[in-house]
Write a protein that holds these residues in place. Structure first.
Motif, PDB file in Angstrom:
ATOM      1  N   TYR A  84      62.370  39.746  38.160  1.00 22.37           N
ATOM      2  CA  TYR A  84      62.000  38.343  38.791  1.00 22.37           C
ATOM      3  C   TYR A  84      62.720  37.234  37.953  1.00 22.37           C
ATOM      4  O   TYR A  84      63.010  37.568  36.610  1.00 22.37           O
ATOM      5  N   ILE A  85      62.899  36.089  38.628  1.00 27.79           N
ATOM      6  CA  ILE A  85      63.342  34.817  37.730  1.00 27.79           C
ATOM      7  C   ILE A  85      61.982  34.095  37.581  1.00 27.79           C
ATOM      8  O   ILE A  85      61.154  33.787  38.215  1.00 27.79           O
ATOM      9  N   GLU A  86      61.822  33.533  36.355  1.00 27.05           N
ATOM     10  CA  GLU A  86      60.652  32.798  35.892  1.00 27.05           C
ATOM     11  C   GLU A  86      60.756  31.303  36.063  1.00 27.05           C
ATOM     12  O   GLU A  86      61.928  30.849  35.875  1.00 27.05           O
ATOM     13  N   PHE A  87      59.804  30.737  36.593  1.00 25.50           N
ATOM     14  CA  PHE A  87      59.833  29.326  36.652  1.00 25.50           C
ATOM     15  C   PHE A  87      58.463  28.696  35.909  1.00 25.50           C
ATOM     16  O   PHE A  87      57.504  29.376  35.695  1.00 25.50           O
ATOM     17  N   ILE A  88      58.652  27.434  35.866  1.00 25.83           N
ATOM     18  CA  ILE A  88      57.547  26.673  35.318  1.00 25.83           C
ATOM     19  C   ILE A  88      57.694  25.377  36.222  1.00 25.83           C
ATOM     20  O   ILE A  88      58.169  24.453  36.137  1.00 25.83           O
ATOM     21  N   PRO A  89      56.861  25.722  37.338  1.00 22.30           N
ATOM     22  CA  PRO A  89      56.797  24.419  38.395  1.00 22.30           C
ATOM     23  C   PRO A  89      55.803  23.321  38.180  1.00 22.30           C
ATOM     24  O   PRO A  89      54.976  23.530  37.282  1.00 22.30           O
ATOM     25  N   PRO A  90      55.947  22.368  38.904  1.00 23.54           N
ATOM     26  CA  PRO A  90      54.878  21.374  38.844  1.00 23.54           C
ATOM     27  C   PRO A  90      53.428  21.897  39.100  1.00 23.54           C
ATOM     28  O   PRO A  90      53.359  22.764  40.011  1.00 23.54           O
ATOM     29  N   PHE A  91      52.398  21.349  38.434  1.00 26.88           N
ATOM     30  CA  PHE A  91      51.149  22.011  38.872  1.00 26.88           C
ATOM     31  C   PHE A  91      50.349  21.107  40.118  1.00 26.88           C
ATOM     32  O   PHE A  91      49.442  21.316  40.297  1.00 26.88           O
ATOM     33  N   MET A  92      51.281  20.133  40.228  1.00 22.64           N
ATOM     34  CA  MET A  92      50.608  18.970  41.289  1.00 22.64           C
ATOM     35  C   MET A  92      51.831  18.783  42.349  1.00 22.64           C
ATOM     36  O   MET A  92      52.806  18.899  41.937  1.00 22.64           O
ATOM     37  N   VAL A  93      51.494  18.928  43.426  1.00 21.19           N
ATOM     38  CA  VAL A  93      52.500  18.895  44.556  1.00 21.19           C
ATOM     39  C   VAL A  93      52.160  18.213  45.772  1.00 21.19           C
ATOM     40  O   VAL A  93      50.904  17.567  45.697  1.00 21.19           O
ATOM     41  N   ASN A  94      53.203  17.425  46.376  1.00 20.14           N
ATOM     42  CA  ASN A  94      52.615  16.654  47.538  1.00 20.14           C
ATOM     43  C   ASN A  94      52.266  17.147  48.992  1.00 20.14           C
ATOM     44  O   ASN A  94      52.413  18.484  48.806  1.00 20.14           O
ATOM     45  N   SER A  95      51.785  16.422  49.914  1.00 21.90           N
ATOM     46  CA  SER A  95      51.137  17.056  51.000  1.00 21.90           C
ATOM     47  C   SER A  95      52.177  17.961  51.820  1.00 21.90           C
ATOM     48  O   SER A  95      51.940  18.837  52.502  1.00 21.90           O
ATOM     49  N   LYS A  96      53.359  17.311  51.791  1.00 22.38           N
ATOM     50  CA  LYS A  96      54.503  18.231  52.514  1.00 22.38           C
ATOM     51  C   LYS A  96      54.531  19.729  51.972  1.00 22.38           C
ATOM     52  O   LYS A  96      54.435  20.603  52.751  1.00 22.38           O
ATOM     53  N   THR A  97      54.624  19.601  50.942  1.00 23.31           N
ATOM     54  CA  THR A  97      54.809  21.107  50.209  1.00 23.31           C
ATOM     55  C   THR A  97      53.432  22.003  50.572  1.00 23.31           C
ATOM     56  O   THR A  97      53.523  22.966  50.835  1.00 23.31           O
ATOM     57  N   MET A  98      52.429  21.286  50.154  1.00 28.18           N
ATOM     58  CA  MET A  98      51.163  21.988  50.865  1.00 28.18           C
ATOM     59  C   MET A  98      51.135  22.477  52.355  1.00 28.18           C
ATOM     60  O   MET A  98      50.568  23.627  52.704  1.00 28.18           O
ATOM     61  N   THR A  99      51.646  21.667  52.953  1.00 29.77           N
ATOM     62  CA  THR A  99      51.783  22.195  54.463  1.00 29.77           C
ATOM     63  C   THR A  99      52.727  23.116  54.558  1.00 29.77           C
ATOM     64  O   THR A  99      52.366  23.920  55.391  1.00 29.77           O
ATOM     65  N   GLY A 100      53.869  23.180  54.098  1.00 29.60           N
ATOM     66  CA  GLY A 100      54.981  24.230  54.015  1.00 29.60           C
ATOM     67  C   GLY A 100      54.159  25.543  53.933  1.00 29.60           C
ATOM     68  O   GLY A 100      54.840  26.566  54.712  1.00 29.60           O
TER      69      GLY A 100
ATOM     70  N   LEU B  44      65.454  36.857  47.034  1.00 30.02           N
ATOM     71  CA  LEU B  44      65.183  36.099  45.717  1.00 30.02           C
ATOM     72  C   LEU B  44      63.844  36.510  45.115  1.00 30.02           C
ATOM     73  O   LEU B  44      62.824  36.616  46.134  1.00 30.02           O
ATOM     74  N   TYR B  45      63.582  36.847  44.205  1.00 39.11           N
ATOM     75  CA  TYR B  45      61.997  37.310  43.446  1.00 39.11           C
ATOM     76  C   TYR B  45      61.964  36.233  42.344  1.00 39.11           C
ATOM     77  O   TYR B  45      62.728  36.204  41.274  1.00 39.11           O
ATOM     78  N   TYR B  46      60.856  35.410  42.532  1.00 47.12           N
ATOM     79  CA  TYR B  46      60.417  34.381  41.630  1.00 47.12           C
ATOM     80  C   TYR B  46      59.149  34.619  41.028  1.00 47.12           C
ATOM     81  O   TYR B  46      58.050  34.891  42.100  1.00 47.12           O
ATOM     82  N   THR B  47      58.913  34.119  40.036  1.00 43.95           N
ATOM     83  CA  THR B  47      57.597  34.308  39.297  1.00 43.95           C
ATOM     84  C   THR B  47      57.278  33.130  38.515  1.00 43.95           C
ATOM     85  O   THR B  47      58.166  32.633  37.997  1.00 43.95           O
ATOM     86  N   ALA B  48      55.980  32.898  38.406  1.00 45.46           N
ATOM     87  CA  ALA B  48      55.725  31.965  37.562  1.00 45.46           C
ATOM     88  C   ALA B  48      54.136  32.027  36.963  1.00 45.46           C
ATOM     89  O   ALA B  48      53.263  32.399  37.748  1.00 45.46           O
ATOM     90  N   PHE B  49      53.861  31.430  35.732  1.00 45.35           N
ATOM     91  CA  PHE B  49      52.560  31.270  35.335  1.00 45.35           C
ATOM     92  C   PHE B  49      52.282  30.191  35.838  1.00 45.35           C
ATOM     93  O   PHE B  49      52.710  29.015  35.278  1.00 45.35           O
ATOM     94  N   THR B  50      50.861  29.809  36.211  1.00 47.46           N
ATOM     95  CA  THR B  50      50.371  28.499  36.386  1.00 47.46           C
ATOM     96  C   THR B  50      48.879  28.703  36.418  1.00 47.46           C
ATOM     97  O   THR B  50      48.420  29.668  36.830  1.00 47.46           O
ATOM     98  N   PRO B  51      48.356  27.502  35.857  1.00 46.40           N
ATOM     99  CA  PRO B  51      46.724  27.297  36.176  1.00 46.40           C
ATOM    100  C   PRO B  51      46.683  27.074  37.733  1.00 46.40           C
ATOM    101  O   PRO B  51      47.600  26.587  38.228  1.00 46.40           O
ATOM    102  N   CYS B  52      45.499  27.717  38.194  1.00 45.42           N
ATOM    103  CA  CYS B  52      45.315  27.472  39.647  1.00 45.42           C
ATOM    104  C   CYS B  52      43.799  26.599  39.961  1.00 45.42           C
ATOM    105  O   CYS B  52      43.092  27.230  39.005  1.00 45.42           O
ATOM    106  N   PHE B  53      43.934  25.629  40.682  1.00 44.38           N
ATOM    107  CA  PHE B  53      42.846  24.772  40.946  1.00 44.38           C
ATOM    108  C   PHE B  53      42.099  25.006  42.287  1.00 44.38           C
ATOM    109  O   PHE B  53      42.950  24.650  43.365  1.00 44.38           O
ATOM    110  N   ARG B  54      41.054  25.384  42.412  1.00 45.93           N
ATOM    111  CA  ARG B  54      40.345  25.620  43.481  1.00 45.93           C
ATOM    112  C   ARG B  54      38.977  25.039  43.670  1.00 45.93           C
ATOM    113  O   ARG B  54      38.162  25.093  42.852  1.00 45.93           O
ATOM    114  N   SER B  55      38.693  24.244  44.769  1.00 46.44           N
ATOM    115  CA  SER B  55      37.423  23.358  44.978  1.00 46.44           C
ATOM    116  C   SER B  55      36.250  24.405  45.254  1.00 46.44           C
ATOM    117  O   SER B  55      35.182  24.216  44.988  1.00 46.44           O
ATOM    118  N   GLU B  56      36.636  25.707  45.572  1.00 42.87           N
ATOM    119  CA  GLU B  56      35.438  26.670  45.813  1.00 42.87           C
ATOM    120  C   GLU B  56      34.452  26.040  46.731  1.00 42.87           C
ATOM    121  O   GLU B  56      33.177  26.391  46.543  1.00 42.87           O
TER     122      GLU B  56
END
Length: 419
Positions: A193-209, A254-266
């Motif tokens: 896998y290829i490692e990424f550190i992505p933004p931990f916040m994203v916009n609504s377009k990305t969330m829709t994707g 393409l194999y992509y991996t990332a460690f991130t915190p995850c945020f959920r309202s539950e």
RNA sequence: GGAGAGAUGGCCGAGCGGACGAAGGCGGCGGUCUUGAAAACCGCUGAUGGUUAUGCCAUCCGGGGGUUCGAAUCCCUCUCUCUCCGCCA
């Protein structure tokens, strides 16, 4: 997002899917969609005819003008035509908006071999791995072990943030960090896998994707006054990396991996798993995402599950793999395997990873394509995602499975060099 | 935060309101040549939607709106990028 043509031409397929997912109420939307589709096509043909005329006449005006002839009469006619077109364009736009809303709320079609049933009780166990530990003493819950070892401070976490948060301390913080590094190393070195550190916040377009929006906005944390959402999983940024792109066939898979915190309202899980680390507003996860050619996705899903399983095998913790039933399979997924880890404290298997084949569902939403070399055509890719693994729940599994009579716990060999 | 410049096809880059879905180059594909390859030369090479479909039509030059018979081109607005100054981990 489903293909419009499938909804129109293979309506029964979609109705069957809604039935199996236990979403009978949504069938009405399909009728509305069909009506809008027909209406739109009719309007489109009308307005395109007008536009065709306008293009021809405009050209003629240009010619007349260059010859110095009068264009006044034609000009007036064209102005009226322009108004007409504007009106029709607006109508089409409104219909598009409505049908898009419906489209974005229809879940993915299901694979043939997904066990049929309205809820999780119909999930099918595929395989079990490992030896469940037997204890001759009174089994402790992970929070008891963690508090005794002074590695998690739940009380002060509540002071800092509220319920469903944890404050990792000392060796606890170190163990969490070790797990993250261990998991990433396995996926990077053994699974390419290829490692990424992505933004931990994203916009609504990305969330829709990826399908979190518009339907599941209550599950997300949104930043006030900004079009930013905290990521509920790294699947969201990783899958959207190639949104609005046409990839070359030779780039795939393409194999992509990332460690991130995850945020959920539950939202909607009040009262569930209120003690301990199981269900948190913030948790760490190593995520695996694959972008593949359509004919590869079925075998890639099997491989993906194996890659996630590998972590528990190395840690020597018992688990089982289940295939989620039609009623339990997520919105964007056509087939999902959950890995459930054995937790002695709960005397139960609990989800630690969820691996899904989304086929072209997210690819269509996010507009991720590739050029098929054989046909020369542009086609949608298939996307897959899986946890590899949820770090907090792995932490729990270690505490509970390797607990000792005195309330302490031991560390699996594979992890020792990370501590 | 202040001042300025910009966003055009897979990439680079040109584009006086009608000739432009867009020059030129690179890349890619096919061919000629060659034992083979390279070089050279020739040709082809965007997406989406509609359709009575080997065709035809519409739309698309960062997003949205406006002016106009007609906009890549003019105007407004938003987003993003770059340069300079200031501040800052």
């Amino acid at each position: 997002m489903l293909d419009t043509k499938v909804i129109i031409n293979e309506k029964n397929k979609v109705l069957d899917m809604l039935e199996k997912r236990n979403l009978k109420a949504e069938k009405e939307n399909l009728k509305d969609f069909e009506k809008l589709y027909n209406e739109r096509n009719q309007l489109l043909q009308e307005v395109e005819q007008h536009k065709h005329n306008r293009n021809i006449q405009s050209k003629k005006i240009g010619e007349l003008k260059s010859k110095g002839q009068s264009i006044e009469k034609l000009s007036k006619e064209m102005k009226d035509l322009g108004e007409k077109i504007k009106g029709l364009d607006e109508k089409v736009r409104q219909i598009d908006e409505k049908s898009k809303t419906i489209l974005l709320n229809i879940p993915n079609l299901l694979d043939q071999d997904v066990p049929v049933g309205p809820d999780a009780t119909y999930n099918k166990v595929i395989r079990e791995w490992g030896q469940r530990p037997e204890f001759k003493f009174k089994i402790r819950q992970h929070w008891e072990i963690a508090e005794k070892a002074d590695i998690i401070d739940f009380k002060r976490a509540t002071k800092l943030a509220g319920s469903r948060f944890a404050l990792y301390k000392g060796e606890g913080a170190k163990l969490e960090r070790a797990l993250i590094n261990f998991m990433l190393d396995v996926h990077l070195k053994e699974h390419r896998y290829i490692e990424f550190i992505p933004p931990f916040m994203v916009n609504s377009k990305t969330m829709t994707g990826t399908g979190q929006l518009p339907k599941f906005k209550d599950d997300l944390f949104k930043v006030q006054d900004f079009d930013y959402y905290l990521v509920p999983t790294a699947e969201v940024p990783l899958t959207n990396i190639h949104a609005d792109e046409i990839l070359e066939e030779k780039q795939l898979p393409l194999y992509y991996t990332a460690f991130t915190p995850c945020f959920r309202s539950e939202a909607g899980s009040w009262g569930k798993d209120t003690r301990g680390l199981i269900r948190q507003h913030q948790f760490n996860k190593v995520e695996l995402v694959k972008i593949v050619k359509p004919d590869q996705s079925e075998q890639e899903l099997e491989k993906l599950v194996n890659e996630a399983e590998k972590i528990l095998q190395y840690l020597n913790i018992a688990y089982r793999v289940v295939c989620l039933s039609t009623g339990d399979t997520g919105f964007s997924s056509s087939k999902t395997y959950d890995i459930e880890v054995w937790l002695p404290g709960q005397k139960a298997y609990r989800e630690i990873s969820s691996c899904s084949n989304c086929r072209d569902f997210q690819a269509r939403r996010a507009n991720i394509k590739y050029r098929n070399k054989d046909t020369g055509n542009v086609e949608l890719v298939h996307t897959l995602n899986g946890s590899g693994l949820a770090v907090g729940r792995t932490f729990i599994a270690i505490l509970e499975n390797f607990q000792k009579e005195d309330g302490s716990f031991s560390i699996p060999d594979k992890l020792k060099k990370y501590l």
